[in-house]
Design a protein around this motif. Structure first.
Motif, short mmCIF file in Angstrom:
data_model
loop_
_atom_site.label_atom_id
_atom_site.label_comp_id
_atom_site.label_asym_id
_atom_site.label_seq_id
_atom_site.Cartn_x
_atom_site.Cartn_y
_atom_site.Cartn_z
N ILE A 24 6.34 -3.53 9.78
CA ILE A 24 5.68 -3.73 8.49
C ILE A 24 4.50 -2.79 8.30
O ILE A 24 4.19 -2.40 7.18
N ALA A 25 3.83 -2.41 9.38
CA ALA A 25 2.70 -1.48 9.27
C ALA A 25 3.23 -0.05 9.18
O ALA A 25 3.76 0.49 10.15
N LYS A 26 3.11 0.53 8.01
CA LYS A 26 3.65 1.87 7.79
C LYS A 26 2.51 2.86 7.48
O LYS A 26 1.40 2.45 7.11
N SER A 27 2.80 4.13 7.62
CA SER A 27 1.80 5.17 7.41
C SER A 27 2.40 6.28 6.54
O SER A 27 3.62 6.53 6.58
N TYR A 61 5.68 -1.80 -2.99
CA TYR A 61 4.75 -2.89 -3.28
C TYR A 61 3.65 -2.30 -4.16
O TYR A 61 2.95 -1.37 -3.74
N PRO A 62 3.51 -2.80 -5.41
CA PRO A 62 2.57 -2.17 -6.34
C PRO A 62 1.17 -2.01 -5.75
O PRO A 62 0.55 -2.96 -5.29
N ALA A 63 0.67 -0.79 -5.79
CA ALA A 63 -0.62 -0.50 -5.18
C ALA A 63 -1.77 -1.23 -5.87
O ALA A 63 -2.80 -1.52 -5.25
N ASP A 64 -1.59 -1.57 -7.14
CA ASP A 64 -2.64 -2.29 -7.86
C ASP A 64 -2.85 -3.70 -7.31
O ASP A 64 -3.90 -4.31 -7.55
N HIS A 65 -1.88 -4.23 -6.59
CA HIS A 65 -2.03 -5.57 -6.01
C HIS A 65 -3.00 -5.59 -4.81
O HIS A 65 -3.45 -6.66 -4.40
N GLY A 81 -4.76 1.09 3.91
CA GLY A 81 -4.29 2.21 3.10
C GLY A 81 -2.82 2.09 2.79
O GLY A 81 -2.20 1.05 3.07
N PRO A 82 -2.23 3.13 2.22
CA PRO A 82 -0.82 3.10 1.84
C PRO A 82 0.08 2.69 3.01
O PRO A 82 -0.11 3.13 4.14
N GLU A 87 5.31 -1.23 2.44
CA GLU A 87 6.01 -0.49 1.39
C GLU A 87 6.27 0.96 1.81
O GLU A 87 5.48 1.55 2.54
N ASN A 88 7.38 1.48 1.30
CA ASN A 88 7.70 2.89 1.49
C ASN A 88 7.06 3.76 0.41
O ASN A 88 6.74 4.92 0.66
#
Length: 215
Positions: A24-27, A61-65, A81-82, A87-88
């Motif tokens: 789940i932790a992506k970079s 996953y919408p970044a505004d959330h 961060g992203p 989310e991809n």
């Protein structure tokens, strides 16, 4: 309306609290990235029963959330961060009310198609170290969305997500999410309408049949 993809992210499996393995932790990834039926190149999907290709190859996953999550749950450090919500695609300016099941977009040279909402699970809470996040996501409908890959291609941060073709205009991702996952007794006719959409994911149809069996 074109949307800028600020980051394309991938992750590898790691242990979370409770000895659960998850990616789940992506970079963010550098340079052009291959996007194919199996998702973003280099992105690991541990639980293939509930995630993954082909219908759930790419997650947004919408970044505004992020601002909402940080406010609601005292700025979890894991939301650094992203990619922090698994989310991809990290994108501002879009949410579940603006995108419908079956909508198609061009991203770089790839074409992707909205297939279903994301169902939140306890992995999110283990990752972020906060209880109550799943309940808040379910109640608010801030669930995120999955795409299947219609045409493989290359994309990179800074590319735009360009609408190509509209799917089912009455079925926003949020409407589908609330109908299937928000609890209560949903309307049977609506469930059958959603399940019969030509571009809905087989996984969402499975969840409709499992969670809301016909009587």
């Amino acid at each position: 309306m074109s949307l800028t993809v600020e980051a394309i992210c991938a992750g590898r499996a790691a242990l979370l609290p409770g000895d659960k393995r998850s990616a789940i932790a992506k970079s963010p990834l550098e340079g052009p990235v291959e996007i194919g039926p199996r998702g973003v190149a280099g992105d690991e999907q541990v639980d293939r029963k509930h995630h993954g290709f082909p219908a759930m190859a790419v997650h947004l996953y919408p970044a505004d959330h992020y601002a909402w999550l940080k406010q609601q749950f005292d700025a979890p450090s894991a939301l650094a961060g992203p990619g922090s919500m698994g989310e991809n695609l990290f994108v501002h300016g879009v949410d579940e009310t603006a995108v419908c099941i079956g909508d198609r977009f061009r991203l770089g040279t790839a074409i992707i198609e909205v297939s279903q909402p994301r169902q939140p699970c306890a992995t999110i809470e283990r990752h972020l170290g906060r209880k109550g996040i799943v309940k808040a996501i379910v109640e608010s409908g801030r669930c995120g969305m999955f795409f299947r890959v219609i045409e493989p291609g290359l994309a990179q941060a800074g590319d735009t997500l360009d609408p190509m073709e509209q799917g089912a205009p009455d079925w926003t991702v949020r409407r589908a999410f609330h109908l299937v996952y928000a609890g209560g007794k949903p309307d049977r006719a609506e469930l059958e309408e959603l399940a019969s959409l030509p571009r809905v994911s087989d996984r969402l149809v499975h969840d409709i049949r499992r969670k809301h069996p016909a009587t």
